[in-house]
Design an enzyme around this catalytic site. Structure first.
Site, PDB file in Angstrom:
ATOM      1  N   MET A  29       2.826   0.582  12.754  1.00  0.00           N
ATOM      2  CA  MET A  29       1.697   0.427  13.733  1.00  0.00           C
ATOM      3  C   MET A  29       0.869  -0.536  12.727  1.00  0.00           C
ATOM      4  O   MET A  29      -0.337  -1.053  12.786  1.00  0.00           O
ATOM      5  CB  MET A  29       0.922   1.526  13.912  1.00  0.00           C
ATOM      6  N   GLY A  30       1.782  -1.174  11.902  1.00  0.00           N
ATOM      7  CA  GLY A  30       1.152  -2.171  11.056  1.00  0.00           C
ATOM      8  C   GLY A  30       1.322  -1.672   9.631  1.00  0.00           C
ATOM      9  O   GLY A  30       1.365  -0.745   9.673  1.00  0.00           O
ATOM     10  N   ALA A  34       5.827  -0.648   1.464  1.00  0.00           N
ATOM     11  CA  ALA A  34       7.444  -0.745   1.658  1.00  0.00           C
ATOM     12  C   ALA A  34       8.444   0.669   1.953  1.00  0.00           C
ATOM     13  O   ALA A  34       9.642  -0.112   2.369  1.00  0.00           O
ATOM     14  CB  ALA A  34       7.257  -0.056  -0.164  1.00  0.00           C
ATOM     15  N   HIS A  36       7.557   0.987   5.020  1.00  0.00           N
ATOM     16  CA  HIS A  36       7.765   0.312   6.188  1.00  0.00           C
ATOM     17  C   HIS A  36       9.216  -0.495   6.094  1.00  0.00           C
ATOM     18  O   HIS A  36      10.297  -1.204   6.851  1.00  0.00           O
ATOM     19  CB  HIS A  36       7.146  -0.239   6.785  1.00  0.00           C
ATOM     20  N   GLN A  60      -1.252   7.354  20.904  1.00  0.00           N
ATOM     21  CA  GLN A  60      -1.256   8.432  19.894  1.00  0.00           C
ATOM     22  C   GLN A  60      -2.207   9.691  18.877  1.00  0.00           C
ATOM     23  O   GLN A  60      -2.055   9.835  18.048  1.00  0.00           O
ATOM     24  CB  GLN A  60       0.295   8.397  19.524  1.00  0.00           C
ATOM     25  N   GLY A 147      11.525   6.619   9.621  1.00  0.00           N
ATOM     26  CA  GLY A 147      10.982   7.345   8.829  1.00  0.00           C
ATOM     27  C   GLY A 147      11.275   8.649   8.698  1.00  0.00           C
ATOM     28  O   GLY A 147      10.638   9.069   9.704  1.00  0.00           O
ATOM     29  N   LYS A 149       9.429  10.133   7.023  1.00  0.00           N
ATOM     30  CA  LYS A 149       8.007  10.617   6.267  1.00  0.00           C
ATOM     31  C   LYS A 149       6.819  11.224   7.748  1.00  0.00           C
ATOM     32  O   LYS A 149       6.737  12.288   7.050  1.00  0.00           O
ATOM     33  CB  LYS A 149       7.273   9.427   5.631  1.00  0.00           C
ATOM     34  N   ASP A 150       7.959  10.724   8.571  1.00  0.00           N
ATOM     35  CA  ASP A 150       7.306  11.575   9.837  1.00  0.00           C
ATOM     36  C   ASP A 150       8.084  12.718  10.675  1.00  0.00           C
ATOM     37  O   ASP A 150       9.052  11.888  11.997  1.00  0.00           O
ATOM     38  CB  ASP A 150       6.911  10.596  10.916  1.00  0.00           C
ATOM     39  N   ARG A 187      -2.193   5.129   5.451  1.00  0.00           N
ATOM     40  CA  ARG A 187      -3.498   5.392   4.908  1.00  0.00           C
ATOM     41  C   ARG A 187      -3.871   5.881   4.001  1.00  0.00           C
ATOM     42  O   ARG A 187      -5.066   6.465   3.642  1.00  0.00           O
ATOM     43  CB  ARG A 187      -3.479   7.406   6.248  1.00  0.00           C
TER      44      ARG A 187
HETATM   45  P1  AMP Z   1       3.548   3.514  11.196  1.00  0.00           P
HETATM   46  O1  AMP Z   1       3.234   2.688  11.032  1.00  0.00           O
HETATM   47  O2  AMP Z   1       2.666   4.689  10.465  1.00  0.00           O
HETATM   48  O3  AMP Z   1       3.624   4.591  12.972  1.00  0.00           O
HETATM   49  O4  AMP Z   1       5.249   4.314  10.862  1.00  0.00           O
HETATM   50  C1  AMP Z   1       6.536   3.764  11.098  1.00  0.00           C
HETATM   51  C2  AMP Z   1       7.442   3.671  11.002  1.00  0.00           C
HETATM   52  O5  AMP Z   1       7.653   3.537   9.313  1.00  0.00           O
HETATM   53  C3  AMP Z   1       7.741   5.390  11.321  1.00  0.00           C
HETATM   54  O6  AMP Z   1       9.401   5.374  11.253  1.00  0.00           O
HETATM   55  C4  AMP Z   1       7.182   6.192  10.002  1.00  0.00           C
HETATM   56  O7  AMP Z   1       8.203   7.062   9.699  1.00  0.00           O
HETATM   57  C5  AMP Z   1       7.938   4.994   9.031  1.00  0.00           C
HETATM   58  N1  AMP Z   1       7.407   5.320   7.470  1.00  0.00           N
HETATM   59  C6  AMP Z   1       6.405   5.199   7.182  1.00  0.00           C
HETATM   60  N2  AMP Z   1       5.579   5.513   6.286  1.00  0.00           N
HETATM   61  C7  AMP Z   1       6.758   5.899   5.255  1.00  0.00           C
HETATM   62  C8  AMP Z   1       7.632   5.750   4.152  1.00  0.00           C
HETATM   63  N3  AMP Z   1       6.561   6.463   3.446  1.00  0.00           N
HETATM   64  N4  AMP Z   1       8.805   6.016   4.028  1.00  0.00           N
HETATM   65  C9  AMP Z   1       9.401   5.898   5.206  1.00  0.00           C
HETATM   66  N5  AMP Z   1       9.372   5.600   6.184  1.00  0.00           N
HETATM   67  C10 AMP Z   1       8.253   4.961   6.418  1.00  0.00           C
END
Ligand code: AMP
Length: 277
Positions: A29-30, A34, A36, A60, A147, A149-150, A187
Site C-alpha cells: 500500500m506504499g 526497509a 517492503h 480493507q 511479510g 509482520k502481518d 503507521r
Molecule cells: P502494506 O504496505 O502494509 O500492505 O505491506 C505490504 C507487504 O509488506 C505485506 O506483505 C507486509 O506484511 C509487508 N511488510 C510490512 N511491514 C513489514 C516489515 N516490517 N517487515 C517485513 N515485511 C513487512
C-alpha cells in the site's frame, strides 16, 4: 523501471518482454520502508522479473479515519523501488483494480478471518482477499512475497490460494525491525515521541515471552505479557495471545509450535507484531 497505471498495459509489457520468466510479485500500500524493500530483494533473488504494486485498498479499511490518514508519498516510493532494483511498478486507481466500483468477494477462509485482526477490524480480511485476488489476476505472478509482520494475513492469503486453486508459490519473509526492535510499519510515523518510546516494549515483551516457552503454560505466558504490556500507560491491549501457528486456535501446550500475536492501540495508531516459535 517501468511504471504502469493500467493492468492492460502491464500485461502487454510482461507478455512482450518476460514471457517464460518467473514473475515475482510484492503487493503493497506504499509508504515504503526497509521491510517492503526486503520483500523486493527476496523476489529479485528468486524470480526473473519483479513487480511491486502500490495501491491503498479502500475495502480493507474498517476505519475511514485510518484510510484518510494513510500516507501516500508516491514519488519517494518510486525512488526507493528504483534504488532497490524493482523491475515494474503497478500503481493503479480503484477503477483499474476492481474494473469499476470496489467490490468484495466471498471466499471460505475457514474462520481464519474471524479472529484477532478479523475480530478487531470487521470486514478487513474480506477486503484483503478481494484486492489480493484482483491483483493476482492482473499481475499473474508465479511467486508472491508477503511479510511475517502481518502473520494472520499470510495464513489468509495462503488459504485463498488453496481455495481458489491458484498455482502460485507463496513466501513468508521475516519482519524487518528498527534498531530497537520495533517492527517497521508505515503507521510508525504517526507515533508521538512518548508513544514511540513505549512502542519499543512490544518486541521486548514478545522476546521475553518466547524465552518462557516450555517453562510455563501458554496461558501463564499470556498473563505475563498482559502484565508487562499494561505497564505502558499509552497502550491499550487488543490481544496478546499464544496460538496454533497454522489455524490460530488456542493451544494448551507447546508441542505443535506456537505463534505469539500482539495488537495494541495507542492514541495515534494501532500496532501489531508477532513471534513464531
Ligand atoms: P502494506 O504496505 O502494509 O500492505 O505491506 C505490504 C507487504 O509488506 C505485506 O506483505 C507486509 O506484511 C509487508 N511488510 C510490512 N511491514 C513489514 C516489515 N516490517 N517487515 C517485513 N515485511 C513487512
Amino acid at each position: 523501471m517501468q511504471i504502469f497505471t493500467h493492468k492492460k498495459d502491464l500485461q502487454e509489457y510482461l507478455r512482450k518482454w518476460f514471457s517464460g520468466n518467473t514473475i515475482g510479485f510484492v503487493p503493497t500500500m506504499g509508504a515504503l520502508h526497509a521491510g517492503h524493500l526486503s520483500l523486493i530483494e527476496q523476489s529479485k533473488k528468486k524470480c526473473g522479473v519483479t513487480v511491486c504494486s502500490i495501491f491503498v485498498n479502500p475495502t480493507q479499511f474498517n476505519d475511514p479515519a485510518d484510510l484518510a490518514k494513510y500516507s501516500r508519498p508516491i514519488e519517494n516510493d518510486i525512488q526507493l523501488l528504483e534504488q532497490a532494483g524493482c523491475d515494474i511498478v503497478y500503481n493503479p486507481d480503484t477503477n483499474d483494480v476492481y474494473d469499476g466500483e470496489p467490490s468484495i468477494i466471498q471466499i471460505d477462509l475457514g474462520g481464519l478471518d474471524k479472529v484477532f485482526e478479523g475480530a478487531q477490524r470487521p470486514g478487513h480480511f474480506d477486503g484483503v482477499v478481494s484486492v489480493v485476488k484482483k491483483l493476482f489476476e492482473a499481475v499473474k505472478p508465479t511467486d508472491v512475497f508477503f511479510g511475517q509482520k502481518d502473520y494472520q494475513q499470510t495464513l489468509v492469503v495462503r488459504k485463498m490460494i488453496r481455495q481458489e486453486d491458484m498455482s502460485i508459490k507463496f513466501y513468508t519473509c521475516p519482519t524487518t525491525r528498527e534498531a530497537d526492535g520495533l517492527a517497521m510499519s508505515s503507521r510508525n510515523a504517526r507515533l508521538t515521541i512518548e508513544e514511540r518510546a513505549q512502542a519499543t516494549n512490544i518486541y521486548k515483551v514478545l522476546k521475553q515471552a518466547a524465552l518462557k516457552q516450555g517453562l510455563y503454560t501458554p496461558t501463564q505466558v499470556e498473563e505475563y505479557m498482559h502484565t508487562e504490556l499494561k505497564k505502558n500507560s499509552l497502550m491499550q491491549i487488543e490481544y496478546a495471545s499464544i496460538v496454533d501457528p497454522t489455524d490460530l486456535k488456542p493451544i494448551i501446550d507447546w508441542q505443535h509450535g506456537a505463534v505469539i500475536l500482539v495488537a495494541v492501540k495507542m492514541p495515534s495508531t494501532r500496532l501489531i507484531d508477532n513471534v513464531v516459535l
